[in-house]
Design a protein around this motif. Structure first.
Motif, mmCIF file in Angstrom:
data_model
loop_
_atom_site.group_PDB
_atom_site.id
_atom_site.type_symbol
_atom_site.label_atom_id
_atom_site.label_comp_id
_atom_site.label_asym_id
_atom_site.label_seq_id
_atom_site.Cartn_x
_atom_site.Cartn_y
_atom_site.Cartn_z
ATOM 1 N N VAL A 1 -2.920 33.639 24.212
ATOM 2 C CA VAL A 1 -3.555 32.194 23.440
ATOM 3 C C VAL A 1 -3.415 31.315 24.572
ATOM 4 O O VAL A 1 -2.255 30.982 25.678
ATOM 5 C CB VAL A 1 -2.760 32.346 22.066
ATOM 6 N N ASN B 1 -4.223 27.063 26.078
ATOM 7 C CA ASN B 1 -3.983 25.533 25.236
ATOM 8 C C ASN B 1 -4.917 25.272 24.576
ATOM 9 O O ASN B 1 -4.163 24.289 23.994
ATOM 10 C CB ASN B 1 -3.668 25.085 26.595
ATOM 11 N N ASP C 1 -7.062 27.202 22.968
ATOM 12 C CA ASP C 1 -7.155 28.118 21.813
ATOM 13 C C ASP C 1 -5.967 27.305 20.679
ATOM 14 O O ASP C 1 -6.379 27.101 19.411
ATOM 15 C CB ASP C 1 -6.857 29.497 21.868
ATOM 16 N N ILE C 2 -4.730 26.926 21.205
ATOM 17 C CA ILE C 2 -3.893 25.962 20.320
ATOM 18 C C ILE C 2 -4.753 25.223 20.376
ATOM 19 O O ILE C 2 -4.079 24.969 19.081
ATOM 20 C CB ILE C 2 -2.277 26.118 21.083
ATOM 21 N N GLU C 3 -4.460 24.628 20.629
ATOM 22 C CA GLU C 3 -5.830 22.614 19.731
ATOM 23 C C GLU C 3 -6.415 23.132 18.764
ATOM 24 O O GLU C 3 -6.318 22.553 18.021
ATOM 25 C CB GLU C 3 -6.608 22.131 21.887
ATOM 26 N N LEU D 1 -6.405 25.607 17.033
ATOM 27 C CA LEU D 1 -5.764 26.282 15.909
ATOM 28 C C LEU D 1 -4.792 25.118 15.432
ATOM 29 O O LEU D 1 -4.919 24.919 13.672
ATOM 30 C CB LEU D 1 -4.211 27.449 16.024
ATOM 31 N N ILE D 2 -4.205 24.261 15.737
ATOM 32 C CA ILE D 2 -3.690 23.209 15.564
ATOM 33 C C ILE D 2 -4.879 22.368 14.757
ATOM 34 O O ILE D 2 -4.127 22.129 13.222
ATOM 35 C CB ILE D 2 -2.774 22.595 16.090
ATOM 36 N N TYR E 1 -7.440 35.751 15.255
ATOM 37 C CA TYR E 1 -7.080 33.902 14.616
ATOM 38 C C TYR E 1 -8.023 33.073 14.312
ATOM 39 O O TYR E 1 -7.163 32.562 13.198
ATOM 40 C CB TYR E 1 -6.729 33.312 16.309
#
Length: 67
Positions: free
Chosen positions: A7, A9, A11-13, A15-16, A51
């Motif tokens: 995952v 960075n 992708d994390i943005e 998801l957030i 995800y």
């Protein structure tokens, strides 16, 4: 064992963002990924690994692993 994904960075943005706003259009993901072609391929990979989920093909929301 099945293969996993790393995952990133961005992708994390994503998801957030989805955790806060619940849904985003596929076209608008380009603003997070800052590219046109990569983000489409990445959505396929994230959906394959649960995800994200696709809603009516052009919208996405959190999947089981994304939550």
């Amino acid at each position: 064992m099945g293969e996993g994904i790393r995952v990133q960075n961005r992708d994390i943005e994503l998801l957030i963002f989805l955790g806060k706003y619940k849904v985003i259009s596929l076209d608008n993901t380009r603003y997070i990924y800052e590219t046109v072609t990569y983000q489409e391929k990445r959505m396929v990979v994230l959906a394959k690994h649960n995800y994200i989920r696709r809603l009516k093909h052009r919208y996405i929301t959190l999947g089981i692993k994304g939550k």
